[in-house]
Each structure stands twice: as structure tokens, then as C-alpha cells.
Design a protein around this motif. Sequence first.
Motif, short mmCIF file in Angstrom:
data_model
loop_
_atom_site.label_atom_id
_atom_site.label_comp_id
_atom_site.label_asym_id
_atom_site.label_seq_id
_atom_site.Cartn_x
_atom_site.Cartn_y
_atom_site.Cartn_z
N TRP A 187 -7.19 6.67 13.67
CA TRP A 187 -6.00 6.55 12.84
C TRP A 187 -4.83 7.09 13.64
CZ3 TRP A 187 -5.79 4.61 7.85
CH2 TRP A 187 -7.00 4.38 7.23
N SER A 225 -5.88 -1.22 3.26
CA SER A 225 -6.41 -1.42 4.60
C SER A 225 -5.57 -2.43 5.40
CB SER A 225 -7.85 -1.93 4.49
OG SER A 225 -8.41 -2.06 5.77
N THR A 280 -0.60 9.10 -2.61
CA THR A 280 -1.02 8.28 -1.47
C THR A 280 -1.29 6.86 -1.95
OG1 THR A 280 -3.35 8.83 -1.77
CG2 THR A 280 -2.10 10.21 -0.23
N ASN A 311 -3.57 3.53 -0.50
CA ASN A 311 -4.52 2.98 0.47
C ASN A 311 -4.48 1.46 0.39
OD1 ASN A 311 -6.06 5.31 1.53
ND2 ASN A 311 -6.52 5.61 -0.63
N LYS A 366 -2.56 3.56 5.27
CA LYS A 366 -2.53 4.57 4.22
C LYS A 366 -1.14 5.20 4.29
CE LYS A 366 -5.00 8.33 2.04
NZ LYS A 366 -6.29 9.02 1.91
#
Length: 173
Positions: free
Chosen positions: A61, A36, A32, A34, A39
Motif C-alpha cells: 500500500w 478496491s 474511512t 474502502n 482506501k
Amino acid sequence: MIILLLSGARFTPTQVVKSSSWIDKSSVLLGTVNSSPYKVFVYENTDKYHNILVKYKFPFWRSDSSSWANKTNDKVKLVGWCSYSEGSNGITVVPVQSFDDNVAYIKMGSGADLQQKMVKTGEVLLFYWTKSIRWNDLNAIAYSSDNKELYKLGYEIVNSTIHPDELRWLPSK
């Protein structure tokens, strides 16, 4: 509230992905990223690799985008691709996996965006930037320990034809 949930909105990014039609119970999470408000989840499915982009907009989300890459027998594999922008926000994620013991490191990007990562055979490397970058601006090259160019990210041209779903790591000539 029910309409938002039916539209795919969830309280966590993981809930969004688990409710997605792009993965199933046999899908394997490879990594993954991340960044902002995004994601990105990188999954291996039976027949393809999927990158699922999830975006946060208070208080939910949701996912508006998924991309995929074909599974191949290549020694260096493109394990998906995601490039997205919206206003001043953006993200590019390029997951790579090498099974060639001769590949020591991979460089991708240019200028201030240049990244170099050391390769461990079989490990998925996640290159990412906080802006949208086109594949041909990545200048993605895999090198040997003696700095010899081994592979380049690109398209194989067959009879003057390029297949858009065949972006892959090709041996350098």
C-alpha cells in the motif's frame, strides 16, 4: 525492501497513514471509505480536515495523494474532498458534517450516481463513488424536512474572484 519502505510503501493502509506527514498525534480519524484498490481516510487536524488516499499495488500500500479543506464555522461543513482517477479505476469521496438542525437530508450526484443521505446533526456523512467526479458535477444540495433547499456546495464569489481553497456549503438564495 528498505528502499520501498523509505519511499512510503507499507503492508497495510493504516501503516501508510500513520507514517504520513499529513497527520499527527492530535489528528482524529472521522471515517474511512474502502473501494478496491483504494482506501480513503478522513482526518480532522487542528487547522484543517485531511483526506488521505491510499492505493494498493501488490504487495504494498502507498499514498500518492492527500487533499484538505479549511475548517470553518459554517453550519454545514465540507470535511475534505478527494477525487482521483488512474486508468479505469477511480474514486470520489465527499465527507459532510451538518450542525444545522433544519437540514434533514443531503442529495449529491446526478442520474444513476445520485445519492441521498439522511442527516444526524454532528455526524460525518461519507458520500462516495467509484469514479472521479468534479465538484461542479455533484449538484450537492442540503434540504429541510419539507424539501426546501437550504445549502449548496460551491464557491463564494467576492469581487468577481473565486478562491480555489474555499469550496464550501453556502446558504441557498
